[in-house]
Scaffold this motif. Structure first.
Motif, PDB file in Angstrom:
ATOM      1  N   TYR A   5       0.808  -1.214   0.000  1.00 27.47           N
ATOM      2  CA  TYR A   5       0.000   0.000   0.000  1.00 27.47           C
ATOM      3  C   TYR A   5       0.850   1.278   0.000  1.00 27.47           C
ATOM      4  CZ  TYR A   5      -3.658  -3.284   1.092  1.00 27.47           C
ATOM      5  OH  TYR A   5      -4.520  -4.338   1.049  1.00 27.47           O
ATOM      6  N   ALA A   6       2.152   1.140  -0.007  1.00 29.45           N
ATOM      7  CA  ALA A   6       3.023   2.324  -0.068  1.00 29.45           C
ATOM      8  C   ALA A   6       3.121   2.808  -1.508  1.00 29.45           C
ATOM      9  CB  ALA A   6       4.411   1.986   0.465  1.00 29.45           C
ATOM     10  N   PRO A   7       3.274   4.101  -1.741  1.00 28.16           N
ATOM     11  CA  PRO A   7       3.381   4.607  -3.119  1.00 28.16           C
ATOM     12  C   PRO A   7       4.671   4.128  -3.755  1.00 28.16           C
ATOM     13  CG  PRO A   7       3.825   6.349  -1.544  1.00 28.16           C
ATOM     14  CD  PRO A   7       3.348   5.195  -0.742  1.00 28.16           C
ATOM     15  N   PRO A   8       4.661   3.854  -5.046  1.00 30.37           N
ATOM     16  CA  PRO A   8       5.864   3.365  -5.720  1.00 30.37           C
ATOM     17  C   PRO A   8       6.918   4.454  -5.782  1.00 30.37           C
ATOM     18  CG  PRO A   8       4.172   3.867  -7.320  1.00 30.37           C
ATOM     19  CD  PRO A   8       3.540   4.043  -5.979  1.00 30.37           C
ATOM     20  N   PRO A   9       8.177   4.041  -5.864  1.00 30.69           N
ATOM     21  CA  PRO A   9       9.244   5.057  -5.940  1.00 30.69           C
ATOM     22  C   PRO A   9       9.262   5.807  -7.263  1.00 30.69           C
ATOM     23  CG  PRO A   9      10.137   2.853  -6.155  1.00 30.69           C
ATOM     24  CD  PRO A   9       8.706   2.688  -5.790  1.00 30.69           C
ATOM     25  N   HIS A  10       8.672   5.220  -8.291  1.00 34.34           N
ATOM     26  CA  HIS A  10       8.624   5.884  -9.589  1.00 34.34           C
ATOM     27  C   HIS A  10       7.210   5.837 -10.123  1.00 34.34           C
ATOM     28  CE1 HIS A  10      13.007   5.974  -9.642  1.00 34.34           C
ATOM     29  NE2 HIS A  10      13.000   4.676  -9.333  1.00 34.34           N
ATOM     30  N   ILE A  11       6.911   6.725 -11.023  1.00 31.69           N
ATOM     31  CA  ILE A  11       5.608   6.777 -11.677  1.00 31.69           C
ATOM     32  C   ILE A  11       5.829   6.541 -13.155  1.00 31.69           C
ATOM     33  CG2 ILE A  11       3.601   8.212 -12.183  1.00 31.69           C
ATOM     34  CD1 ILE A  11       4.063   9.657  -9.581  1.00 31.69           C
ATOM     35  N   PHE A  12       4.957   5.685 -13.732  1.00 31.42           N
ATOM     36  CA  PHE A  12       5.089   5.316 -15.131  1.00 31.42           C
ATOM     37  C   PHE A  12       3.901   5.861 -15.904  1.00 31.42           C
ATOM     38  CE2 PHE A  12       7.158   2.257 -12.454  1.00 31.42           C
ATOM     39  CZ  PHE A  12       8.369   1.995 -13.077  1.00 31.42           C
ATOM     40  N   ASP A  13       4.143   6.115 -17.171  1.00 31.24           N
ATOM     41  CA  ASP A  13       3.036   6.538 -18.027  1.00 31.24           C
ATOM     42  C   ASP A  13       2.335   5.312 -18.586  1.00 31.24           C
ATOM     43  OD1 ASP A  13       4.804   5.535 -19.812  1.00 31.24           O
ATOM     44  OD2 ASP A  13       5.246   7.454 -20.807  1.00 31.24           O
ATOM     45  N   GLU A  14       1.363   5.536 -19.503  1.00 29.97           N
ATOM     46  CA  GLU A  14       0.596   4.413 -20.028  1.00 29.97           C
ATOM     47  C   GLU A  14       1.424   3.484 -20.884  1.00 29.97           C
ATOM     48  OE1 GLU A  14      -0.099   8.159 -22.445  1.00 29.97           O
ATOM     49  OE2 GLU A  14      -0.169   7.527 -20.345  1.00 29.97           O
ATOM     50  N   HIS A  15       2.598   3.898 -21.319  1.00 32.71           N
ATOM     51  CA  HIS A  15       3.476   3.043 -22.109  1.00 32.71           C
ATOM     52  C   HIS A  15       4.522   2.343 -21.260  1.00 32.71           C
ATOM     53  CE1 HIS A  15       1.692   4.728 -25.709  1.00 32.71           C
ATOM     54  NE2 HIS A  15       1.936   5.967 -25.244  1.00 32.71           N
ATOM     55  N   GLY A  16       4.513   2.565 -19.960  1.00 31.36           N
ATOM     56  CA  GLY A  16       5.459   1.904 -19.073  1.00 31.36           C
ATOM     57  C   GLY A  16       6.755   2.646 -18.882  1.00 31.36           C
ATOM     58  N   ALA A  17       6.883   3.850 -19.384  1.00 33.67           N
ATOM     59  CA  ALA A  17       8.124   4.614 -19.235  1.00 33.67           C
ATOM     60  C   ALA A  17       8.073   5.446 -17.963  1.00 33.67           C
ATOM     61  CB  ALA A  17       8.339   5.522 -20.439  1.00 33.67           C
ATOM     62  N   ILE A  18       9.237   5.592 -17.308  1.00 35.46           N
ATOM     63  CA  ILE A  18       9.324   6.373 -16.074  1.00 35.46           C
ATOM     64  C   ILE A  18       9.272   7.858 -16.429  1.00 35.46           C
ATOM     65  CG2 ILE A  18      10.751   6.908 -14.072  1.00 35.46           C
ATOM     66  CD1 ILE A  18      11.905   4.112 -14.274  1.00 35.46           C
ATOM     67  N   VAL A  19       8.434   8.574 -15.731  1.00 34.01           N
ATOM     68  CA  VAL A  19       8.302  10.021 -15.947  1.00 34.01           C
ATOM     69  C   VAL A  19       8.828  10.750 -14.722  1.00 34.01           C
ATOM     70  CG1 VAL A  19       6.338   9.699 -17.480  1.00 34.01           C
ATOM     71  CG2 VAL A  19       5.955  10.019 -15.032  1.00 34.01           C
ATOM     72  N   ASP A  20       8.977  12.027 -14.865  1.00 33.76           N
ATOM     73  CA  ASP A  20       9.479  12.840 -13.763  1.00 33.76           C
ATOM     74  C   ASP A  20       8.445  12.892 -12.650  1.00 33.76           C
ATOM     75  OD1 ASP A  20      11.253  14.592 -12.424  1.00 33.76           O
ATOM     76  OD2 ASP A  20       9.963  16.264 -13.049  1.00 33.76           O
ATOM     77  N   ASP A  21       8.872  12.568 -11.425  1.00 34.78           N
ATOM     78  CA  ASP A  21       7.934  12.507 -10.311  1.00 34.78           C
ATOM     79  C   ASP A  21       7.321  13.863 -10.012  1.00 34.78           C
ATOM     80  OD1 ASP A  21       8.710   9.942 -10.255  1.00 34.78           O
ATOM     81  OD2 ASP A  21       9.776  10.027  -8.341  1.00 34.78           O
ATOM     82  N   LEU A  51      11.255  -4.126 -10.139  1.00 31.52           N
ATOM     83  CA  LEU A  51      12.118  -4.933 -10.993  1.00 31.52           C
ATOM     84  C   LEU A  51      13.364  -4.155 -11.371  1.00 31.52           C
ATOM     85  CD1 LEU A  51       9.409  -6.510 -13.357  1.00 31.52           C
ATOM     86  CD2 LEU A  51      10.491  -7.553 -11.360  1.00 31.52           C
ATOM     87  N   SER A  52      14.474  -4.874 -11.452  1.00 30.62           N
ATOM     88  CA  SER A  52      15.754  -4.243 -11.804  1.00 30.62           C
ATOM     89  C   SER A  52      16.220  -4.636 -13.200  1.00 30.62           C
ATOM     90  CB  SER A  52      16.818  -4.624 -10.769  1.00 30.62           C
ATOM     91  OG  SER A  52      16.970  -6.044 -10.732  1.00 30.62           O
ATOM     92  N   THR A  53      15.292  -5.076 -14.038  1.00 27.96           N
ATOM     93  CA  THR A  53      15.648  -5.471 -15.401  1.00 27.96           C
ATOM     94  C   THR A  53      15.631  -4.252 -16.316  1.00 27.96           C
ATOM     95  OG1 THR A  53      13.329  -5.971 -15.858  1.00 27.96           O
ATOM     96  CG2 THR A  53      14.699  -7.778 -15.052  1.00 27.96           C
ATOM     97  N   PRO A  54      16.283  -4.371 -17.477  1.00 29.38           N
ATOM     98  CA  PRO A  54      16.279  -3.226 -18.408  1.00 29.38           C
ATOM     99  C   PRO A  54      14.888  -2.887 -18.916  1.00 29.38           C
ATOM    100  CG  PRO A  54      18.059  -4.745 -18.942  1.00 29.38           C
ATOM    101  CD  PRO A  54      17.226  -5.424 -17.913  1.00 29.38           C
ATOM    102  N   ASP A  55      14.035  -3.897 -19.113  1.00 30.13           N
ATOM    103  CA  ASP A  55      12.692  -3.647 -19.647  1.00 30.13           C
ATOM    104  C   ASP A  55      11.667  -4.256 -18.699  1.00 30.13           C
ATOM    105  OD1 ASP A  55      10.521  -3.035 -21.142  1.00 30.13           O
ATOM    106  OD2 ASP A  55      11.103  -4.192 -22.927  1.00 30.13           O
TER     107      ASP A  55
END
Length: 287
Positions: A5-21, A51-55
């Motif tokens: 229930y904790a917020p994720p460290p990163h936020i992703f867009d609808e394509h799965g890419a990390i965006v600026d928090d 996950l720590s994978t490239p994709d």
């Protein structure tokens, strides 16, 4: 351990890419916690962020998406509980098998199965049983039909050797027997229909409506068997049935019959035991 229930460290867009928090949170209008919509659900975001994978998005689609993932192991019965259940089933099956068996002597005596009340010890009540026994003998010995006239048929007498082997294994319930000889002189002459046969006794009902217990040991009995078959070759008509209803039931002694001698010392077996026992022909000089 992760907090779901904790917020994720990163936020992703609808394509799965990390965006600026900061930009994302500023756009949502709340800088204290992240908000998730149908286009950005929590579970994919959280799993991909750990996950720590490239994709991580591709790995999520291949391994997690549209799959059922158990969160914990289901409750499985222990080996001891399973063994107790199987033992209980075996015990219940054994109890049911024992109840379905033929009751023993003690159970029969305790229940009073063969006890007859005085009101039921009437000779006329067992004449029907005696008639069934004569039909049983007619079928067992393959007796011939009676001749149309009263003239005796010499060929109606069956083979004595074949009759002896069948009579020693036959059921005597319903037979009419009499005591021919006995070491107990008080038993000589008693005759009646057998209502119960045990290993060592005959229980008979006499014509005087008396129930007598006759020991087999040290006694010689007379057994009468019909000479002709008592079974009709065809079904009787309605007129014959009405005529037969008015006739009085008779015993085997009231028709042509064959007389045999039964030695009680060699006949001291139960009916079920005699059916499967092999008898040997031997002479006897004692009662």
């Amino acid at each position: 351990m992760f907090n779901l229930y904790a917020p994720p460290p990163h936020i992703f867009d609808e394509h799965g890419a990390i965006v600026d928090d900061s930009a994302r949170l500023g756009h949502l209008g709340d800088t204290s916690r992240a908000r998730y919509t149908s286009k950005l659900p929590f579970v994919p975001s959280y799993v991909q962020s750990t996950l720590s994978t490239p994709d991580p998005a591709q790995l999520y689609r291949d391994r997690v998406e549209h799959r059922q993932l158990p969160l914990e192991n289901p409750d499985k019965p222990s080996a001891a509980r399973k063994e107790r259940g199987e033992r209980l089933k075996r015990k219940q099956a054994e109890t049911a098998r024992r109840k379905s068996r033929v009751p023993g002597r003690k159970a029969v005596n305790d229940k009073g199965t063969w006890k007859l009340v005085k009101e039921d010890c009437r000779f006329e009540l067992f004449l029907t049983l005696h008639g069934l026994w004569m039909g049983y003998m007619s079928e067992l010995l393959n007796l011939k039909q009676p001749p149309p006239s009263n003239v005796a048929d010499p060929g109606a007498m069956p083979s004595a050797a074949g009759m002896h082997a069948k009579l020693v294994k036959a059921d005597m319930h319903g037979a009419f027997i009499s005591v021919k000889e006995s070491k107990n002189a008080a038993l000589v002459g008693i005759a009646g229909i057998v209502v119960h046969e045990s290993e060592g006794t005959f229980r008979i009902v006499t014509k005087k409506d008396k129930l007598r217990l006759i020991p087999k040991r040290n006694s010689i009995f007379t057994l009468a068997v019909p000479l002709y078959s008592t079974q009709t070759s065809s079904l009787p008509s309605a007129a014959e049935s009405e005529q037969n209803e008015g006739l009085e039931l008779k015993t085997v002694l009231d028709a042509p019959h064959i007389v045999f001698s039964l030695y009680g010392n060699q006949f001291a077996f139960r009916a079920a035991e005699r059916a499967g026992k092999k008898f040997k022909a031997k002479e006897t000089i004692e009662l």
